[in-house]
Design a protein around this motif. Structure first.
Motif, PDB file in Angstrom:
ATOM      1  N   TYR A  64     -41.398 -62.122  53.257  1.00 40.38           N
ATOM      2  CA  TYR A  64     -42.568 -62.343  52.406  1.00 40.38           C
ATOM      3  C   TYR A  64     -43.814 -62.295  53.293  1.00 40.38           C
ATOM      4  CZ  TYR A  64     -39.237 -63.901  48.870  1.00 40.38           C
ATOM      5  OH  TYR A  64     -38.203 -63.959  47.967  1.00 40.38           O
ATOM      6  N   ILE A  65     -44.717 -61.392  52.979  1.00 39.38           N
ATOM      7  CA  ILE A  65     -45.930 -61.211  53.778  1.00 39.38           C
ATOM      8  C   ILE A  65     -47.130 -61.611  52.933  1.00 39.38           C
ATOM      9  CG2 ILE A  65     -47.317 -59.594  55.137  1.00 39.38           C
ATOM     10  CD1 ILE A  65     -44.814 -57.819  55.330  1.00 39.38           C
ATOM     11  N   SER A  66     -47.886 -62.587  53.394  1.00 37.55           N
ATOM     12  CA  SER A  66     -49.069 -63.049  52.667  1.00 37.55           C
ATOM     13  C   SER A  66     -50.206 -63.272  53.649  1.00 37.55           C
ATOM     14  CB  SER A  66     -48.767 -64.348  51.898  1.00 37.55           C
ATOM     15  OG  SER A  66     -48.333 -65.366  52.782  1.00 37.55           O
ATOM     16  N   GLY A  67     -51.417 -63.430  53.120  1.00 32.97           N
ATOM     17  CA  GLY A  67     -52.556 -63.679  53.990  1.00 32.97           C
ATOM     18  C   GLY A  67     -53.787 -62.917  53.562  1.00 32.97           C
ATOM     19  N   ARG A  68     -54.622 -62.593  54.535  1.00 32.31           N
ATOM     20  CA  ARG A  68     -55.912 -61.985  54.222  1.00 32.31           C
ATOM     21  C   ARG A  68     -56.344 -61.043  55.331  1.00 32.31           C
ATOM     22  NH1 ARG A  68     -59.463 -62.704  50.428  1.00 32.31           N
ATOM     23  NH2 ARG A  68     -61.677 -62.326  50.730  1.00 32.31           N
ATOM     24  N   VAL A  69     -56.950 -59.922  54.922  1.00 31.40           N
ATOM     25  CA  VAL A  69     -57.513 -58.950  55.854  1.00 31.40           C
ATOM     26  C   VAL A  69     -58.988 -58.777  55.518  1.00 31.40           C
ATOM     27  CG1 VAL A  69     -57.441 -56.577  56.701  1.00 31.40           C
ATOM     28  CG2 VAL A  69     -55.310 -57.734  56.062  1.00 31.40           C
ATOM     29  N   THR A  70     -59.852 -59.059  56.491  1.00 31.64           N
ATOM     30  CA  THR A  70     -61.297 -58.936  56.301  1.00 31.64           C
ATOM     31  C   THR A  70     -61.857 -58.008  57.371  1.00 31.64           C
ATOM     32  OG1 THR A  70     -61.395 -61.209  55.445  1.00 31.64           O
ATOM     33  CG2 THR A  70     -63.471 -60.183  56.090  1.00 31.64           C
ATOM     34  N   PHE A  71     -62.407 -56.884  56.946  1.00 32.62           N
ATOM     35  CA  PHE A  71     -62.956 -55.906  57.885  1.00 32.62           C
ATOM     36  C   PHE A  71     -61.940 -55.591  58.988  1.00 32.62           C
ATOM     37  CE2 PHE A  71     -66.742 -57.762  55.990  1.00 32.62           C
ATOM     38  CZ  PHE A  71     -67.482 -56.646  55.687  1.00 32.62           C
ATOM     39  N   GLY A  72     -60.750 -55.220  58.568  1.00 39.56           N
ATOM     40  CA  GLY A  72     -59.711 -54.892  59.524  1.00 39.56           C
ATOM     41  C   GLY A  72     -58.602 -54.117  58.844  1.00 39.56           C
ATOM     42  N   SER A  73     -57.453 -54.037  59.496  1.00 42.34           N
ATOM     43  CA  SER A  73     -56.338 -53.285  58.936  1.00 42.34           C
ATOM     44  C   SER A  73     -55.021 -53.970  59.220  1.00 42.34           C
ATOM     45  CB  SER A  73     -56.314 -51.856  59.504  1.00 42.34           C
ATOM     46  OG  SER A  73     -56.049 -51.875  60.892  1.00 42.34           O
ATOM     47  N   LEU A  74     -54.128 -53.880  58.240  1.00 44.89           N
ATOM     48  CA  LEU A  74     -52.753 -54.325  58.390  1.00 44.89           C
ATOM     49  C   LEU A  74     -51.864 -53.122  58.136  1.00 44.89           C
ATOM     50  CD1 LEU A  74     -50.430 -56.397  58.594  1.00 44.89           C
ATOM     51  CD2 LEU A  74     -50.733 -56.831  56.141  1.00 44.89           C
ATOM     52  N   GLU A  75     -51.053 -52.775  59.124  1.00 42.59           N
ATOM     53  CA  GLU A  75     -50.158 -51.624  59.006  1.00 42.59           C
ATOM     54  C   GLU A  75     -48.717 -52.127  59.105  1.00 42.59           C
ATOM     55  OE1 GLU A  75     -51.084 -48.497  61.703  1.00 42.59           O
ATOM     56  OE2 GLU A  75     -53.247 -48.615  61.342  1.00 42.59           O
ATOM     57  N   ILE A  76     -47.920 -51.736  58.145  1.00 42.04           N
ATOM     58  CA  ILE A  76     -46.513 -52.137  58.109  1.00 42.04           C
ATOM     59  C   ILE A  76     -45.663 -50.892  58.352  1.00 42.04           C
ATOM     60  CG2 ILE A  76     -44.681 -53.143  56.705  1.00 42.04           C
ATOM     61  CD1 ILE A  76     -46.892 -54.624  55.149  1.00 42.04           C
ATOM     62  N   HIS A  77     -44.956 -50.892  59.469  1.00 40.31           N
ATOM     63  CA  HIS A  77     -44.122 -49.741  59.846  1.00 40.31           C
ATOM     64  C   HIS A  77     -42.652 -50.113  59.650  1.00 40.31           C
ATOM     65  CE1 HIS A  77     -47.704 -47.999  61.742  1.00 40.31           C
ATOM     66  NE2 HIS A  77     -47.890 -49.181  62.332  1.00 40.31           N
TER      67      HIS A  77
END
Length: 233
Positions: free
Chosen positions: A218-231
């Motif tokens: 389970y992936i939760s949270g927040r991204v502000t002026f950025g990037s989250l990459e899931i490989h």
């Protein structure tokens, strides 16, 4: 939570529709449709970041609103670069003054701004934070249950291919602000993603074939002026 968010954005969109109609009827002057729509979006982001206490989201939302209405506010000499630079410096300063905590109550896991890279493990709980730097974390915990991951003005890569989730499930709480976070997850794991992105992005790539009998992250949270990459690997 999801339902409240839908209601919140729905009300904002209805308000935006009324605003556009009022503008077309001549009640508002010198305000274009694009400005109205973008303003509604920025106001929504601003309110969400106030609730989340995200300094970057608050200051940059205000900065972009100032750019949109610089003529009406009489601040044209301050836009766009000076107000954006002020928002950036303000974000850095406030994040240095006010230390953020992780979601856990255990004081041993509070974020510590004095360190550039924080790396800790305890009883299946993993913490890794990068501030103004780059780091890679390889999770090989045999009874993994939770990872708190933060990237602020930096880059963090986290590998889950050696992790063994307790009872087949694990959780990753992510926080990204002006940085990047890359998660490398086995392709047969099921992922449930609930991440808010304000002026940021969440992307997935790779071969993802989750197994009904496999692990779930389970992936939760927040991204502000950025990037989250899931490989998926």
């Amino acid at each position: 939570m999801k339902r409240r968010k839908e209601i919140f954005w729905g009300l904002l969109l209805i308000f935006g529709a009324l605003f556009i109609l009022a503008n077309k009827m001549g009640f508002l002057r010198n305000v274009g449709v694009f400005t109205v729509v973008f303003s509604i979006f920025l106001i929504g982001i601003l309110i969400e970041n106030i609730v989340q206490r995200s300094f970057g989201g608050i200051l940059f939302s205000l900065a972009f609103l100032g750019i949109l209405y610089d003529e009406q506010l009489g601040i044209e000499p301050l836009t766009p670069l000076p107000v954006l630079a002020a928002a950036l410096l303000g974000t850095i300063g406030l994040n240095m003054i006010f230390h953020k905590k992780s979601g856990r109550k255990d004081p041993e896991f509070y974020w510590k701004e004095a360190k550039e890279v924080i790396d800790a493990e305890r009883e299946g709980q993993v913490q890794c934070a990068v501030h103004f730097g780059e780091s890679a974390k390889y999770i090989d915990t045999p009874d993994f249950c939770r990872a708190d991951l933060e990237s602020a003005f930096g880059g963090l890569s986290v590998y889950f291919d050696q992790a063994v989730p307790a009872d087949g499930t694990g959780r990753a709480e992510v926080r990204v602000a002006f940085g990047s976070l890359e998660l490398y997850i086995p392709g047969d794991w099921k992922t449930v993603i609930d991440v808010d992105a304000a002026f940021g992005g969440v992307e997935e790539d790779g071969r993802h074939k989750p197994s009904d009998l496999g692990n779930t992250l389970y992936i939760s949270g927040r991204v502000t002026f950025g990037s989250l990459e899931i490989h998926y690997i």
